[in-house]
Every structure is written in C-alpha cells, then in structure tokens.
Scaffold this motif. Structure first.
Motif, PDB file in Angstrom:
ATOM      1  N   ARG A 222     -29.630 -45.424  27.386  1.00  0.00           N
ATOM      2  CA  ARG A 222     -28.301 -44.801  27.356  1.00  0.00           C
ATOM      3  C   ARG A 222     -27.899 -44.500  28.799  1.00  0.00           C
ATOM      4  NH1 ARG A 222     -27.064 -43.685  22.122  1.00  0.00           N
ATOM      5  NH2 ARG A 222     -28.744 -43.139  20.709  1.00  0.00           N
TER       6      ARG A 222
ATOM      7  N   ILE B 164     -27.292 -48.059  13.356  1.00  0.00           N
ATOM      8  CA  ILE B 164     -27.951 -47.623  12.129  1.00  0.00           C
ATOM      9  C   ILE B 164     -27.016 -46.707  11.333  1.00  0.00           C
ATOM     10  CG2 ILE B 164     -29.042 -45.583  13.152  1.00  0.00           C
ATOM     11  CD1 ILE B 164     -31.614 -46.412  11.746  1.00  0.00           C
ATOM     12  N   ASP B 165     -26.103 -46.033  12.060  1.00  0.00           N
ATOM     13  CA  ASP B 165     -25.219 -45.050  11.413  1.00  0.00           C
ATOM     14  C   ASP B 165     -24.105 -45.697  10.589  1.00  0.00           C
ATOM     15  OD1 ASP B 165     -26.712 -43.360  12.963  1.00  0.00           O
ATOM     16  OD2 ASP B 165     -25.149 -42.952  14.442  1.00  0.00           O
TER      17      ASP B 165
ATOM     18  N   MET C  30     -30.510 -39.659   9.936  1.00  0.00           N
ATOM     19  CA  MET C  30     -29.619 -39.852  11.090  1.00  0.00           C
ATOM     20  C   MET C  30     -28.187 -40.121  10.659  1.00  0.00           C
ATOM     21  SD  MET C  30     -31.598 -41.807  14.077  1.00  0.00           S
ATOM     22  CE  MET C  30     -32.571 -40.861  15.248  1.00  0.00           C
ATOM     23  N   GLY C  31     -27.297 -40.119  11.632  1.00  0.00           N
ATOM     24  CA  GLY C  31     -25.903 -40.433  11.335  1.00  0.00           C
ATOM     25  C   GLY C  31     -24.937 -39.812  12.328  1.00  0.00           C
ATOM     26  N   ARG C  32     -25.457 -39.102  13.319  1.00  0.00           N
ATOM     27  CA  ARG C  32     -24.607 -38.438  14.313  1.00  0.00           C
ATOM     28  C   ARG C  32     -23.442 -37.746  13.633  1.00  0.00           C
ATOM     29  NH1 ARG C  32     -23.644 -42.209  18.946  1.00  0.00           N
ATOM     30  NH2 ARG C  32     -25.567 -41.463  19.870  1.00  0.00           N
TER      31      ARG C  32
ATOM     32  N   TYR D 225     -36.881 -40.965  13.426  1.00  0.00           N
ATOM     33  CA  TYR D 225     -37.325 -42.034  14.335  1.00  0.00           C
ATOM     34  C   TYR D 225     -38.216 -43.058  13.640  1.00  0.00           C
ATOM     35  CZ  TYR D 225     -35.080 -39.430  18.021  1.00  0.00           C
ATOM     36  OH  TYR D 225     -34.134 -38.806  18.778  1.00  0.00           O
TER      37      TYR D 225
ATOM     38  N   ARG E 271     -35.734 -45.419  12.163  1.00  0.00           N
ATOM     39  CA  ARG E 271     -35.028 -46.224  13.158  1.00  0.00           C
ATOM     40  C   ARG E 271     -35.916 -47.303  13.807  1.00  0.00           C
ATOM     41  NH1 ARG E 271     -31.607 -43.444  18.015  1.00  0.00           N
ATOM     42  NH2 ARG E 271     -33.565 -43.707  19.111  1.00  0.00           N
TER      43      ARG E 271
HETATM   44  O1  LIG Z   1     -32.376 -39.617  20.186  1.00  0.00           O
HETATM   45  P1  LIG Z   1     -31.510 -40.714  20.680  1.00  0.00           P
HETATM   46  O2  LIG Z   1     -32.229 -41.975  20.950  1.00  0.00           O
HETATM   47  O3  LIG Z   1     -30.615 -40.347  21.782  1.00  0.00           O
HETATM   48  O4  LIG Z   1     -30.547 -41.110  19.453  1.00  0.00           O
HETATM   49  C1  LIG Z   1     -30.010 -40.242  18.526  1.00  0.00           C
HETATM   50  C2  LIG Z   1     -28.741 -40.793  17.948  1.00  0.00           C
HETATM   51  O5  LIG Z   1     -28.822 -42.198  17.807  1.00  0.00           O
HETATM   52  C3  LIG Z   1     -28.443 -42.574  16.493  1.00  0.00           C
HETATM   53  O6  LIG Z   1     -29.582 -42.902  15.767  1.00  0.00           O
HETATM   54  C4  LIG Z   1     -27.711 -43.874  16.439  1.00  0.00           C
HETATM   55  O7  LIG Z   1     -26.697 -43.907  17.213  1.00  0.00           O
HETATM   56  C5  LIG Z   1     -27.693 -41.366  15.950  1.00  0.00           C
HETATM   57  O8  LIG Z   1     -27.711 -41.257  14.571  1.00  0.00           O
HETATM   58  C6  LIG Z   1     -28.411 -40.241  16.611  1.00  0.00           C
HETATM   59  O9  LIG Z   1     -27.608 -39.096  16.698  1.00  0.00           O
END
Ligand SMILES: O=P(O)(O)OC[C@H]1O[C@](O)(CO)[C@@H](O)[C@@H]1O
Ligand SMILES: Nc1ncnc2c1ncn2[C@@H]1O[C@H](COP(=O)(O)OP(=O)(O)OP(=O)(O)O)[C@@H](O)[C@H]1O
Length: 338
Positions: free
Chosen positions: A89, A144-145, A188-190, A261, A264
């Motif tokens: 990221r 994934i969301d 997950m799903g933000r 995780y 994912r």
């Molecule tokens: O912990 P990381 O890798 O920053 O990712 C968390 C985020 O990534 C996702 O799995 C996918 O975008 C979200 O659901 C989650 O909020």
C-alpha cells in the motif's frame, strides 16, 4: 465494450515489453490472474514480460528489481494464495512511476488491484497520455470486499464467502455446546458488508448479521494508501456483549473468532479460478486492442471493458433496501435495525 481478441492488433507482439503489478491487500486468485496474463501474452508472441515487485513501490524503491516472467516460471503459482509478485500500500508517486515506465520501455502495464490501485492506474494512464507515450494501462479489479462499482463480483469474493463458513461453523458449534454460549465472527469488508451478508445467507447458522453500512466507526487515522482505518468492530462487539450480560447478571460464554487474514490468504476456489482466467485473458486482449485507462470485469453476467474513472467514483455498498439484504434478514430472523 465487448471483450475478447480482435482481428487487428495495435502492437507487434515481438516488440512488446509487458509489465504486471499487484497492489493493495491480498485477494484469493491474484496468482491465477498473473499466470493467465503471462500465458496469454506468450500466446500472442510476447517475449519480454516482467513482474513489478511489491505494488507501485516496485517502480521506484531502490533494491526492488523487476522479475522476468515466463510460462515455465508461473505454471504452478495458482496452487498457493498470496501474490507471487508481492503487494504493498502507499507510495503512489505517479510521475516517478511514469519515469520508470519510460526508462524501462514498458508498452503494456497490467495493474491488478482495488479502488485505490485503479485510481493509480488511471493517473498513470493520464500521465502517459500527457507525455505522448504509447503505453496501454489496463486494470483487473481485485478486491475480496466485492466493493467495485458495476461489477457483479470481483475475484476472491466467492472464496472468502466459502472460507468464512469454516469460522462461522466453529463459532456455531462452540456456542451450541457451551452453557449460554454466544459465537461472534468478524469478517472483512472495510466499508462494504458483502462478505458478511453472503456468508450469512449461505451458512444458515447466523442469528444476527451486522454490516459496516450500518456500523462504521471512523477514526482519523489512515493507512499508507490514505484509506481511513476503521476501529476493530469485532473487538468492540465482544466487549459490549460481555458487559451487557454482566450488567444484567446473566452468564454468557462468548467465543470470538477473527479469521480475516486466514480467509484472505487462501488459494482461489474453482469459481474464482475461472473468473481469474477470463479476466486475465481479457486484460491482454484489451491491451492488444490498443485500449488504455480501462478495466475488465463481469457486469450483469457479461464480461465487459469499462473506463476506469466510471468504476472508481465511489465504492459499492450493500443497499439496505435491496432484496438481497431483506433475504438475509428473513434468513437470520433478526430485526431490521433501520
Ligand atoms: O490489513 P491490511 O492489509 O491493510 O488490509 C485490510 C483491508 O483490506 C481489505 O481486506 C481489502 O481491501 C479490507 O477488507 C480491509 O479493511
Ligand atoms: N487516488 C489515488 N491516486 C493514485 N494512486 C492511488 C490512489 N489511491 C491509492 N493509490 C495507490 O494504489 C495502491 C493501492 O491502493 P490501496 O492500498 O488503497 O488498495 P486497493 O487497490 O484499494 O486494494 P484493496 O481493496 O486491497 O484495499 C497504493 O500503492 C496507493 O498508494
């Protein structure tokens, strides 16, 4: 636009240098897409294929070198989860990325990522146009969301829903077997509750499904990509439920499972593997047709190419007035909290 190979192609395959980059978080199927892009490029006759390591960072961070890719090398990468190329990221420096694309003489860039990666891909596409570089920047939606607009589903989502069943079933068994047992599972799903809704619908063992569309607890903190970090709602619920039963003097044996995780990092299931195959192949046809600033997906059961700016106007959310959400409420038997 319709997907698939075109009679006339824009590039001379032998002269093409193609690069693949995977950005954002993991999603089951990333390796399947990389593999199909490489296979399809080789079928066209492309010999110079490289992987950019660790997302956009691989374009400019010292010590990160591009990886030559071939059918032999990627043949079996679909057998495991994660990304063969690595993900990251943050670090979106469009002009440095385009400097690097120019210096490496890349003609086609395949960006596999979510909303943020698509915004990055579009910025790279715009900058290439500004510099009059003949580079096709094409994206493959990965999340994934399942939160990308217009897409019926994105790869990894089906696998996540399936994998979530194991956690739900364990929570259910623990709860059923304990005296005053309660099982709590975080998925997950933000900001979008598609995984939770679909996992609840498919499991049939859920009494209450909560989705972030109702419950967002924003903080001021952001991750490296600028996404708002949401507070851990699972832990919050765990504490609230425990306190509630303590306050009313009723014993409660709460078992909390956070499988996020583990879900994912899985390998893609059969249906996601097929979706990845089609999207990977379509992305290459898209680039050879001369498109740029475009993404490929499945929309209303059709495989399509869509302009990136259209799909990133906002994340897709569960509509609390939709039939699907009401089917979920009927299935769990929970009240409508709206
Ligand atoms: O912990 P990381 O890798 O920053 O990712 C968390 C985020 O990534 C996702 O799995 C996918 O975008 C979200 O659901 C989650 O909020
Ligand atoms: N608006 C933007 N313009 C340019 N680049 C961006 C933008 N937003 C995000 N990016 C870059 O895209 C990459 C991926 O972004 P992000 O971490 O938000 O993941 P994502 O693609 O949305 O995937 P996920 O669904 O896993 O979160 C990062 O390197 C980030 O810096």
């Amino acid at each position: 636009w319709n997907t698939g190979p075109r009679k006339e192609i824009y590039y001379e395959p032998e002269e093409v240098k193609a690069a693949i980059v995977t950005c954002g978080g993991l999603s089951p199927g990333l390796n399947d897409v990389i593999r199909q892009i490489v296979f399809t490029l080789e079928t066209y006759g492309v010999k110079n294929i490289v992987g950019i390591p660790f997302g956009y960072r691989g374009f400019f961070e010292k010590g990160l070198k591009e990886m030559p890719l071939s059918r032999d090398l990627v043949e079996n990468i679909n057998l495991s989860g994660g990304s063969f190329l690595g993900v990251s990221r943050g670090g979106a420096k469009t002009s440095e990325i385009v400097d690097s694309i120019q210096a490496r003489r890349i003609d086609m860039l395949f960006v596999i990522g979510g909303n943020g990666s698509h915004a990055g891909a579009n910025a790279i596409h715009e900058e290439c146009r500004k510099r009059k570089l003949k580079v096709s920047v094409v994206a493959v939606p990965k999340t994934i969301d399942n939160d990308i607009l217009f897409m019926d589903k994105t790869f990894g989502f089906d696998t996540a829903v399936e994998e979530a069943q194991r956690a739900i079933n364990s929570a259910y068994i623990e709860a059923r077997s304990a005296y005053h047992g309660i099982g709590l599972v975080k998925l997950m799903g933000r900001s979008s509750g598609f995984i939770a809704m679909h996992a609840s619908l498919s499991s049939g063992q859920i009494d209450v499904c909560l989705i972030p569309e109702d419950l967002l607890q924003k903080s001021n903190a952001t991750d490296a990509s600028g996404n708002v970090i949401l507070s851990d709602f699972g832990v919050h619920m765990q504490q609230k439920i425990k306190k509630h039963f303590k306050d009313i003097g009723v014993p409660a044996d709460l078992k909390y499972i956070d499988p996020t995780y583990m879900v994912r990092a899985c390998r893609a299931n059969a249906s996601d593997a097929i979706l990845c195959t089609v999207l990977g192949q379509n992305a290459v046809h898209e680039a050879f047709a001369g498109f740029s600033g475009i993404t490929s997906g499945v929309c209303n059961t059709h495989y399509v190419y869509l302009p990136i700016p259209e799909v990133i106007t906002a994340p897709k959310h569960v509509n609390p007035n939709s039939r699907m959400w009401h089917r979920c409420l009927t299935s769990t038997g929970q009240p409508d909290f709206h």
